[in-house]
Design an enzyme around this catalytic site. Structure first.
Site, mmCIF file in Angstrom:
data_model
loop_
_atom_site.group_PDB
_atom_site.id
_atom_site.type_symbol
_atom_site.label_atom_id
_atom_site.label_comp_id
_atom_site.label_asym_id
_atom_site.label_seq_id
_atom_site.Cartn_x
_atom_site.Cartn_y
_atom_site.Cartn_z
ATOM 1 N N GLY C 502 -11.634 -11.900 -32.823
ATOM 2 C CA GLY C 502 -13.049 -11.996 -33.149
ATOM 3 C C GLY C 502 -13.754 -10.660 -33.172
ATOM 4 O O GLY C 502 -14.913 -10.565 -33.534
ATOM 5 N N THR C 667 -20.437 -6.340 -37.621
ATOM 6 C CA THR C 667 -19.547 -6.905 -36.600
ATOM 7 C C THR C 667 -19.932 -6.412 -35.206
ATOM 8 O O THR C 667 -19.767 -7.129 -34.225
ATOM 9 C CB THR C 667 -18.082 -6.562 -36.901
ATOM 10 N N GLN C 671 -20.689 -8.654 -31.878
ATOM 11 C CA GLN C 671 -20.041 -8.518 -30.571
ATOM 12 C C GLN C 671 -21.053 -8.312 -29.458
ATOM 13 O O GLN C 671 -20.925 -8.870 -28.367
ATOM 14 C CB GLN C 671 -19.066 -7.346 -30.584
ATOM 15 N N GLY C 736 -17.057 -4.342 -26.916
ATOM 16 C CA GLY C 736 -16.771 -5.768 -26.757
ATOM 17 C C GLY C 736 -17.346 -6.371 -25.491
ATOM 18 O O GLY C 736 -17.622 -7.564 -25.431
ATOM 19 N N GLU C 737 -17.510 -5.562 -24.478
ATOM 20 C CA GLU C 737 -17.989 -6.105 -23.207
ATOM 21 C C GLU C 737 -19.352 -5.581 -22.813
ATOM 22 O O GLU C 737 -19.940 -6.053 -21.847
ATOM 23 C CB GLU C 737 -16.957 -5.777 -22.113
#
Lengths: 325, 164, 770
Positions: C502, C667, C671, C736-737
């Site tokens: 993803g 993207t 995220q 991502g985090e």
């Protein structure tokens, strides 16, 4: 899931297949419970081909066939116009997908969502296995009862629809080998007592044919409010179905039914009685629901429901008070 | 009685336990329909039966006999698909076919004037295509990557543009 | 923790021995930072159409010839042993091929435990898998049933009779605190940090807050269930998996089952969400063993309940945060201590104090984590491990301090931002946190906030604004190999055993390759998800993108060298050295004289080659050693709280991020929003219900574990400083985090602003606000 037979009922008379069979509506609860090992029917009799008609009755009421899908009931113009509380309650339940599957009969017959009931492999439950004990007591009780529970069972009934039906004085028309009869919704569900496995007054060989509602004076001043842990798609912590009519500023008639608090939709009869004939000030509403809550017995972990019921009921009724009847 | 799947007649499985979901995926290899919970709680398995969105995990295949089942493969190509990609209404893509099937049916429901829990006036004959309406109506389709904004944007774009 | 630490440190020492050639601590920035074409464009994800049509192949779509179906049986007790196990009825049931228990399970060793740096290990639990009758936690796998159909396997599993002898189990957090362990290190950081006398500074501070914050267990809940399809062919093993650790899983399976690494192939092209939960657990091992015993390919798809039973999640924690400040709000004491759960057979310490070490200046620090041992499925990394709950505690405390001081909480933070790492003194590689705060506050309209809580009301709804900071360390992994194939038709293929779950891996690396090679985006294909490709590290720690960028960049250098060799004496660039050319405009071009250009097609044609292939790994991540490298966020929230029911409705979220170059704004925004939504869930609805009486998880279901639904998720605005990090490939850091930490605090702080009620225990359910 055990091997199971499946067939479709052609008529109500065809729908008494025997003790090991279960009637299948949308399957949204039964199939899940079979997969969880809670239900083990030998056969499934699909009754969704039976009446799904929604029709006005001569007395100004409405009759809803047991096979009517929840979504069809909520979308029906007569339901939306005459019983908006019922439409709102159904729309508060589950998701659109589930409402498209679930039938009115199946909705009434759904089982509790008590996590200990659902945990056939690892938890004790008197409802699932009478006499085995109740692991919910002393466990997670957020979704459990504050009214009418017993030392054997503290589960709640999860239906939103049934709460509105209770407030609307609906009746459940049932048929069995011996003929037909009508059960007031208020008498349809049993409190657990020492037999929590017995949930309704429906006979083992009886089938729900339809649900009938009398003409409602509350069309313009009724509401269903659901309070839950997620904004949507979650079971009720507490829900309130209410309708009120006023005459000269005084309560003429009032209905209050509570969801998420008992093994059945809880008609707050004491609160209704207290309010009838009074001016529905915030104080009066508060006093009435407080009187009702005097009989509540919360569990460790769900004491908050007392305050939540009180506040939600006051908010719902005080808003209705301002709505022209 | 056969099940019509994307226009093709299919015999129901012999084993009545087989869910519509498992029949689609494991028997017919129509794997666009996803299994996220098998508990009726996530919406990833959403398909249409006779044009209405349902959960295929809680539907026994036998219950679909005599009915028309439409899966993501049957919807393809659909303007929602392009809109989801353009608006980034997906990340891992696992809940996506279920979101798209649900959204396609949902657009029809709104156009038919079917109300939702957040519709203010239940007796009104038409309901608005607002962001809140879409959010409530799509709440049965969970997404864990967090593509919610893009999903709602994509649906509003397709619905407003009347490209369905 | 010493094993992971030792592995990590030895790896660092190893890389120190290598000769670095790029992004040196003292070197020059990636030149491509200044030459972005495709990078930075909001390109739609290249696999979007495949996913939106349902044609992207996830693991349980796999059907192998002769495939069978497995079901697991989970222990219903927490601690004890199997006394009696009767599988007679199950074995006799229709379609059943195998009932596997500790009796017939092949004798196997322990799965090598995952670490950030070990490509041979991916495990989360040091317990033996079905090797003996012992039960160590509730839900542990005790048997597997294999049958011709899933329905038959599921049914037969209900026929296996098991009696247990129960033993007392440790299941109560509060009771177990007394025996808490104090590890020497947390990942690769020293656990106990003591600078000055923080307790004394706290006592003498002009302003101080000192509170305890509690956070519950969480589960990842990727919508895709874990699944495996395993098949043996002689001593060759094929595994279709859903994993964020392709190569480590292949290597670990090879070592467990005693076959050569090259005999094991793990395929995982699309992962339906990972979030840390899709590493190696018991299910892969059981499926591979069952396939060996059954002599047939076996598919296992965990049930949703099974995911909760055997895949650990985020540990619960109890954190004390105390901050003392002088009259101007400058921190004099920062105390962050606490307890979380980590059984001795687990390895993931839930590093909630790591973010605290870099967030603010303070005259004194006292930081230490303690670990409670319970009989439970081992916890693991879950999206933004440590920082998610650490930031909730610290950023709530900062808000509490601001309230005590009657100071704007944004201003209080700005006064305490460090200009270098507060403990190590290392310089930041790039650090524009101040700008993230001020830009975010302006866009959000922070100035509208009423400082006095509980004063803004609209009908029954109380409105509040809140903010919180988040951070996440930069990481780049060694061992990210990329194979680059340039073809005579001018197309290029990038391949590596990396992961798409993803993040948009293929999309962003295609954009990167286009710029790195000077080719149009349409000419690039990216192939991922197969251990037969060149090795890549795990997708974890938000490191995959930059790790692959470094690998591809190194491969591009090798390609340049190879093309220079092939170009020959007739080339317009003949005679130029590697340092004098670069890849651009579909060929090699002279740096000094751009008119000297030789196209890829021409070079390959002249050389009579159909294609050129090179493979390279990224340079050692030495930048991590010299610099303090962190991404940061400023999160803003506007919400309503019902004065009647206590229900919280978040109306707006804004995240302002300082995270280096944004490679693809579309993207990236996805995220970052996704991370923020996981933070929203942790703030308001998410909790794994662990029954401390029994040690059993009681909401193993997406109906009862409430991840946010559409109606819970408001429009979320994201913005970024966009300042490249001169020490990283492409100037980028992982994102991502980064979205998650800070969100729960921003929400809790907004709830306080709305109601005057301070909730220090997540989730903020309505009963806490009645």
């Amino acid at each position: 899931m055990n091997p199971v037979q499946y067939r479709r009922a052609e008529s109500v008379e065809d729908a008494f297949p025997g003790a090991q069979w279960r009637l299948l509506g949308g399957g949204t609860n039964l199939v899940d419970l079979m997969r969880k090992g809670v239900e083990h029917p030998a056969g499934l009799l699909d009754v969704t081909g039976l009446s799904e008609e929604i029709a006005a009755s001569d007395d100004g009421g409405l009759v809803i066939g047991a096979a009517a899908r929840n979504s069809a009931v909520a979308a029906h113009p007569l339901v939306r116009r005459r019983y908006p509380m019922l439409a709102r309650a159904i729309l508060a339940g589950a998701s659109a997908q589930i409402r498209n599957m679930a039938t009115v009969g199946g909705n009434l017959m759904q089982r509790t969502r008590c996590a200990y009931f659902a945990d056939a492999a690892g938890s004790r439950c008197n409802k699932r296995a009478p006499g085995s004990g109740c692991d919910a007591i002393g466990g997670f009780t957020r979704y459990h009862a504050i009214f009418g529970a017993s030392p054997e069972c503290v589960a709640t009934h999860p239906s939103d629809m049934a709460v509105a039906l209770a407030a609307l004085d609906a009746r459940v028309n049932v048929a069995g080998p011996g003929g037909t009869r009508t059960i007031p919704l208020a008498e349809f569900y049993r409190l657990p007592g020492d037999r929590p496995d017995l949930e309704t007054t429906l006979g083992a060989d009886e089938i729900i044919v339809s649900v009938a509602m009398p003409a409602s004076p509350f069309a313009g001043a009724s509401a269903y409010r659901k309070v839950r842990d997620r904004a949507s798609y979650a079971f009720a912590l507490v829900s309130v179905a209410a309708g009120v009519t006023l005459r000269d500023g005084v309560v003429d008639d009032v209905r209050i039914a509570l969801g998420g608090v008992a093994a059945r939709p809880w008609r707050a009869l004491r609160a209704e009685e207290t309010l009838r004939g009074t001016r529905p000030t915030d104080e009066a509403i508060d006093a009435a629901i407080t009187a009702e809550l005097a009989s509540a017995e919360p569990l460790p972990g769900n004491e908050f429901k007392i305050e939540l019921v009180r506040r939600t009921t006051v908010a719902v009724l005080s808003e209705l008070r301002g709505t022209p009847a | 009685m056969d099940i019509t799947v994307n226009g093709t007649a299919v015999a129901p499985p012999d084993d009545a336990r087989v869910s519509l979901l498992d029949m689609l995926r494991d028997h017919l290899h129509l794997t666009g329909t996803k299994v996220g919970c098998n508990q009726g709680a996530c919406g990833a398995c959403t398909v249409l039966i006779d044009g209405r969105r349902v959960l295929s995990c809680l539907t026994l295949a036998a219950q679909a006999a005599g009915r028309e089942v439409t899966t993501i493969e049957g919807l393809d190509p659909h303007p929602l698909q392009a809109a989801f990609v353009e608006r980034d209404g997906l990340q891992c893509g696992y809940c996506t076919p279920g979101q798209i099937c649900a959204a396609a049916a949902m657009i029809d429901e709104v156009r038919a004037g079917v109300p939702s829990y957040v519709t203010a006036d239940l007796s009104a004959e038409s309901v608005p295509f607002s962001r809140d309406e879409v959010r409530e109506r799509m709440s049965g389709n969970l997404c864990r990557c967090g593509a919610h904004n893009g999903i709602v944007d994509a649906i509003l774009e397709v619905a407003d543009g009347s490209t369905v | 923790m010493s094993r992971v630490q030792n592995a990590a440190i030895s790896s660092v020492r190893t890389v120190l021995g290598w000769v670095p050639d790029r992004w040196l601590p003292s070197g020059s920035p990636d030149p491509l930072i200044a030459r972005q074409q495709e990078i930075g464009r909001p390109t739609s994800r290249v696999d979007g159409p495949l996913k939106a049509s349902g044609r992207a192949p996830f693991v349980t779509e796999t059907v192998l010839a002769g495939q069978t179906y497995a079901t697991l049986i989970h222990s219903t007790i927490t601690r004890g042993r199997i006394l009696r196990l009767d599988s007679t009825a199950a074995e006799a049931a229709p379609g059943v091929l195998l009932v596997m228990t500790y009796r017939n399970m092949p004798r196997l060793g322990i799965v090598p435990m995952a670490s950030l740096t070990n490509l041979g290990a991916a495990g989360n639990s040091a317990l033996p898998i079905m090797q003996d009758p012992e039960v160590r936690y509730n839900g542990q796998v005790v048997a597997a049933v294999v049958a011709e159909t899933q329905e038959q396997a599921d049914h037969a599993a209900t026929l296996v009779e098991i009696d247990y002898a129960q033993e007392p189990a440790a299941t109560r957090f509060e009771d177990a605190k007394a025996g808490a362990r104090t590890l020497t290190s947390i990942l690769i950081e020293r656990n106990h940090v003591s600078v000055g006398d923080a307790e004394r500074e706290l006592r003498s501070a002009v302003h101080a807050v000192d509170n305890v914050y509690r956070t519950p267990r969480h589960n990842h809940n990727a919508i895709e269930l874990h699944g495996v399809v395993a098949a043996w062919d002689g001593d060759a093993l094929l595994v279709h998996d859903s994993t964020q650790a392709i190569v480590p899983t292949a290597n670990a399976l090879a070592s467990l089952f005693g076959v050569a690494k090259e005999k094991v192939r793990v395929i995982s092209p699309y992962v339906g969400g990972g979030f840390g939960g899709k590493m190696m657990w018991d299910h892969q091992v059981v499926t591979v063993a069952a396939a060996r015993l059954a002599g047939r390919p076996v598919r296992l798809r965990l049930t949703r309940e099974g995911v909760y039973r055997i895949i650990g999640g985020r540990s619960p924690a109890e954190q004390r945060v105390a901050i003392g400040a002088d009259a101007d709000g400058r921190f004099a004491a920062m105390i962050h201590t606490g307890y979380s759960v980590m059984p001795p057979y687990g390895r993931f310490p839930e590093q909630y104090t790591l973010g605290t070490r870099a967030a603010y200046r303070s005259k004194s620090f006292e930081i230490i984590q303690r670990h409670v041992d319970l009989d439970i499925v081992p916890n693991t990394f879950m999206r933004t491990p440590g920082e998610t709950i650490g930031a909730f505690a610290v950023e709530s405390a900062v808000d509490e301090l601001a309230h005590v001081m009657d100071l704007d909480p944004v201003e209080l933070r700005l006064r305490n931002l460090p200009d270098r790492h507060p403990l190590s003194g290392q310089p930041f590689s790039q650090h524009a946190v101040h700008q993230a705060w001020t830009d975010g506050a302006e866009r959000f309209g922070w100035s509208r906030r009423q400082a006095k809580p509980g004063t803004v009301r609209d009908g029954e709804w109380l409105t509040g604004l809140g903010c919180g900071a988040g951070s996440f360390p930069y990481a780049r992994m060694p061992g990210a190999n990329v194979r680059l194939t340039l073809r005579r038709d001018g197309s290029a293929e990038v391949s590596t055993a990396a992961h798409e779950m993803g993040m948009g891996t293929a999309t962003v690396q295609a954009q990167h390759a286009a710029d790195r090679l000077g080719l149009p985006l349409e000419q690039i294909t990216v192939t991922l998800g197969d251990s037969a490709l060149v090795a890549a590290p795990i997708a974890g720690g938000s490191s995959q993108t930059v790790s692959l960028v470094a690998g591809l960049s190194a491969a591009a250098d090798d390609l340049r060298d190879e093309l220079l060799r092939l170009a020959g004496p007739d080339s317009p660039i003949a005679g130029l050295k590697a340092a004098e050319v670069r890849l651009a405009d579909g060929g090699l071009v002279s740096v000094a004289d751009p008119a000297r250009h030789d196209g890829y097609r021409e070079i390959l044609a002249r050389a009579g080659r159909d294609e050129v292939t090179v493979t390279a790994a990224g340079s050692p991540p030495l930048e991590m050693l010299k610099y303090s490298m962190h991404s940061s966020s400023a999160i803003f929230c506007e919400l309503r709280v019902s004065a009647v029911t206590g229900e919280v409705r978040v109306d707006r979220l804004l995240g302002s991020f300082d995270c280096g170059t944004i490679l693809n704004p579309k993207t990236a925004a996805g995220q970052l929003r996704g991370g923020m939504i996981m933070g929203l869930g942790s703030a308001l609805t998410e909790e794994t219900l662990f029954d401390e009486r029994t040690g059993r998880i009681m909401n193993p279901s997406l109906a009862d574990y409430h991840i946010p639904a559409h109606l819970d998720v408001p429009p979320i605005e994201v913005m970024w400083t966009g300042i490249p990090d001169p020490r990283t490939p492409m100037g980028a850091r992982g994102i991502g985090e980064l979205g998650t930490p800070g969100v729960a605090a921003a929400i809790a702080n907004a709830v306080f602003n709305a109601t005057g009620k301070r909730v220090r225990e997540l989730p903020i359910t309505l009963d806490k606000l009645l």
